[in-house]
Design an enzyme around this catalytic site. Structure first.
Site, PDB file in Angstrom:
ATOM      1  N   ARG A  36      28.640 -22.243   3.194  1.00 43.18           N
ATOM      2  CA  ARG A  36      29.485 -21.181   2.451  1.00 43.18           C
ATOM      3  C   ARG A  36      30.939 -21.423   2.065  1.00 43.18           C
ATOM      4  NH1 ARG A  36      27.600 -15.470   5.605  1.00 43.18           N
ATOM      5  NH2 ARG A  36      25.774 -15.078   4.103  1.00 43.18           N
ATOM      6  N   LYS A 200      11.460  -7.505  10.143  1.00 42.56           N
ATOM      7  CA  LYS A 200      11.102  -5.988   9.793  1.00 42.56           C
ATOM      8  C   LYS A 200      10.671  -5.606   8.207  1.00 42.56           C
ATOM      9  CE  LYS A 200      14.278  -4.316  13.129  1.00 42.56           C
ATOM     10  NZ  LYS A 200      15.674  -3.770  13.227  1.00 42.56           N
ATOM     11  N   GLY A 355      19.716 -16.111   5.654  1.00 41.11           N
ATOM     12  CA  GLY A 355      20.015 -16.886   6.467  1.00 41.11           C
ATOM     13  C   GLY A 355      18.774 -17.640   7.397  1.00 41.11           C
ATOM     14  N   GLY A 378      22.191 -10.241   2.719  1.00 47.05           N
ATOM     15  CA  GLY A 378      22.140  -8.767   2.597  1.00 47.05           C
ATOM     16  C   GLY A 378      22.215  -8.491   1.071  1.00 47.05           C
TER      17      GLY A 378
HETATM   18  P1  AMP Z   1      14.752 -11.320   9.324  1.00 50.62           P
HETATM   19  O1  AMP Z   1      16.266 -11.132   9.843  1.00 50.62           O
HETATM   20  O2  AMP Z   1      14.296  -9.949   8.990  1.00 50.62           O
HETATM   21  O3  AMP Z   1      14.750 -12.195   8.224  1.00 50.62           O
HETATM   22  O4  AMP Z   1      14.004 -11.943  10.388  1.00 50.62           O
HETATM   23  C1  AMP Z   1      14.194 -13.216  10.985  1.00 50.62           C
HETATM   24  C2  AMP Z   1      13.457 -13.209  12.252  1.00 50.62           C
HETATM   25  O5  AMP Z   1      12.336 -12.834  12.256  1.00 50.62           O
HETATM   26  C3  AMP Z   1      13.451 -14.748  12.898  1.00 50.62           C
HETATM   27  O6  AMP Z   1      14.297 -14.725  13.791  1.00 50.62           O
HETATM   28  C4  AMP Z   1      11.967 -14.824  13.128  1.00 50.62           C
HETATM   29  O7  AMP Z   1      11.839 -15.592  14.321  1.00 50.62           O
HETATM   30  C5  AMP Z   1      11.473 -13.412  13.362  1.00 50.62           C
HETATM   31  N1  AMP Z   1       9.924 -13.669  13.046  1.00 50.62           N
HETATM   32  C6  AMP Z   1       9.177 -14.026  12.093  1.00 50.62           C
HETATM   33  N2  AMP Z   1       7.959 -14.034  12.066  1.00 50.62           N
HETATM   34  C7  AMP Z   1       7.717 -13.412  13.384  1.00 50.62           C
HETATM   35  C8  AMP Z   1       6.630 -13.270  14.137  1.00 50.62           C
HETATM   36  N3  AMP Z   1       5.496 -13.278  13.569  1.00 50.62           N
HETATM   37  N4  AMP Z   1       6.871 -12.541  15.223  1.00 50.62           N
HETATM   38  C9  AMP Z   1       7.954 -12.447  15.952  1.00 50.62           C
HETATM   39  N5  AMP Z   1       9.348 -12.728  15.230  1.00 50.62           N
HETATM   40  C10 AMP Z   1       9.079 -13.211  13.922  1.00 50.62           C
END
Ligand code: AMP
Length: 399
Positions: A36, A200, A355, A378
């Site tokens: 950044r 999520k 990220g 974000g």
């Molecule tokens: P986000 O911040 O929503 O982009 O989520 C990223 C996080 O989702 C990372 O730490 C990944 O390890 C986790 N993640 C991705 N796929 C899976 C999965 N199938 N099961 C558990 N965690 C996951």
């Protein structure tokens, strides 16, 4: 959109307040990933070459309105000094008050002052007018926003300050982010394929809804896929799921069907008994064994997703396709990174944001083949969701 650019400003001999996004990891007085900071260098160099006197402000982490040395920008000042080839970067231990005032007044043409974390003051996040006025008093009526990563926040150093300056303009990084993301959502080269992953669904509902209207296809992986899969009655074992979003996921899939929109979910996955286990097995989604957790997309899904990506002319990717931090579950995300890089090599425009997906692309050594790596997780999600970013609005159509 009627916005001034830093290129339009008369900078010589003027103190310019530049809001940057230096929200980088620090520990033991050292900066970790300095992407950044490096991304703002074109703006800082241009301003310094034109004789501006630069007053830089940023937040770092979440100090919750209190002084907390853990979130000090002092290590960033040292790193910035190195990146600017040894040019002295002065530092003020508070972003307002006598020290900041004196140090901003002492600046000569081309010199740089970095202020301490604006979030040490609760007034920053409250977008307080008096605090905004005090920040503005550190410059000669010129504000440049280069903090795309903070543009979704209506905070004092991003939005409030613009009311107290003569001119407010976008920096070069801000312009670049808006140009890439703006083209993708307004007139993308087609096919436009979006790739979404991460933890999520709830974080990305609006993005799914908006991109369904704009893109030609959407590939969904990562933990968020399981809420969609479960909503279709498929077995998901102990995979992460948001049970309170099942109805919504079902509605989104029905909407995709109604629009004849290509929304692809994983057809197979790599499973383990728990996130700490390295004993894995790979099955079709329909064959998911009870008590096992899906942690990465499987080879058939990789092949299918890669084929879609390979045919794309625009690709927007946000979120890893599995728990890529663990090597046993990184293959899907790395394969997608390779597919996106290969498509870019054939002339597609690729944009990676968020990220974790950026980290995955860097880990794969393919970052240089991606057209644009967004510095704003974000902010880029809100932009892709079709929302107006307050930090951009504050620069637009000023009378
Ligand atoms: P986000 O911040 O929503 O982009 O989520 C990223 C996080 O989702 C990372 O730490 C990944 O390890 C986790 N993640 C991705 N796929 C899976 C999965 N199938 N099961 C558990 N965690 C996951």
């Amino acid at each position: 959109m009627n916005k001034l650019s830093i290129r339009d400003l008369e900078l010589k001999g003027q103190r310019v307040f530049v809001r940057v996004d230096f929200n980088v990891p620090t520990s033991g007085g050292k900066v970790g990933d300095d992407t950044r900071v490096r991304e703002t260098l074109p703006t800082l160099r241009l301003a310094a070459e034109r004789g501006a006197r630069l007053v830089l402000a940023s937040h770092l982490g979440r100090p919750k309105g209190k002084v907390d040395p853990k979130y000090s920008l002092a290590p960033v000042a040292a790193r910035l000094q190195e990146l600017l080839g040894g040019k002295t970067v002065a530092f003020a231990a508070d972003c307002i008050g006598p020290e900041a005032e004196a140090k901003s007044k002492a600046l000569r043409d081309g010199e740089v002052l970095l202020l301490e974390n604006v979030r040490y003051h609760p007034e920053e996040e409250a977008n307080d007018a008096e605090f905004s006025r005090k920040l503005a008093a550190l410059c000669d009526g010129l504000f440049v926003c280069d903090a795309f990563g903070s543009a979704h926040r209506a905070h004092a150093s991003v939005v409030g300050i613009t009311k107290f300056v003569r001119q407010a303009a976008a920096g070069l990084l801000m312009e670049k982010e808006l140009a890439y993301l703006g083209k993708a959502i307004s007139h993308p080269d087609r096919p436009f394929v979006s790739v979404l992953g991460g933890a999520k669904v709830s974080d990305k509902i609006e993005v799914v809804q908006n991109l369904m209207k704009l893109a030609d296809a959407m590939l969904i992986g990562g933990a968020m896929a399981y809420t969609f899969l479960k909503s279709q009655g498929l077995p998901i074992g102990t995979s992460l799921v948001e049970n309170d979003k099942l109805d919504l996921a079902r509605d989104l899939l029905a909407e995709a069907e109604r629009r004849k929109f290509r929304l692809l979910l994983p057809v197979d996955h790599v499973l383990a008994g728990s996130i700490d286990s390295t004993v894995t097995r790979t099955t079709d989604i329909a064959q998911t064994p009870e008590g096992w957790m899906g942690l990465d997309i499987g080879p058939k899904t990789i092949e299918q997703f890669s084929r879609e990506i390979s045919a794309a002319r625009t690709i927007v990717w946000n979120g890893p396709l599995g728990m890529f931090e663990k090597p046993a579950f990184a293959q899907g995300t790395l394969a997608i990174a390779r597919a996106v890089a290969a498509a870019s090599g054939k002339g597609a425009t690729s944009i990676v944001g968020g990220g974790d997906s950026v980290a995955a692309v860097e880990q794969s050594g393919l970052a240089c083949q991606i057209s644009h790596i967004s510095t704003g997780g974000g902010a880029s999600l809100e932009f892709l969701a079709g929302e107006k970013l307050p930090g951009v609005e504050a620069l637009t159509n000023r009378s």
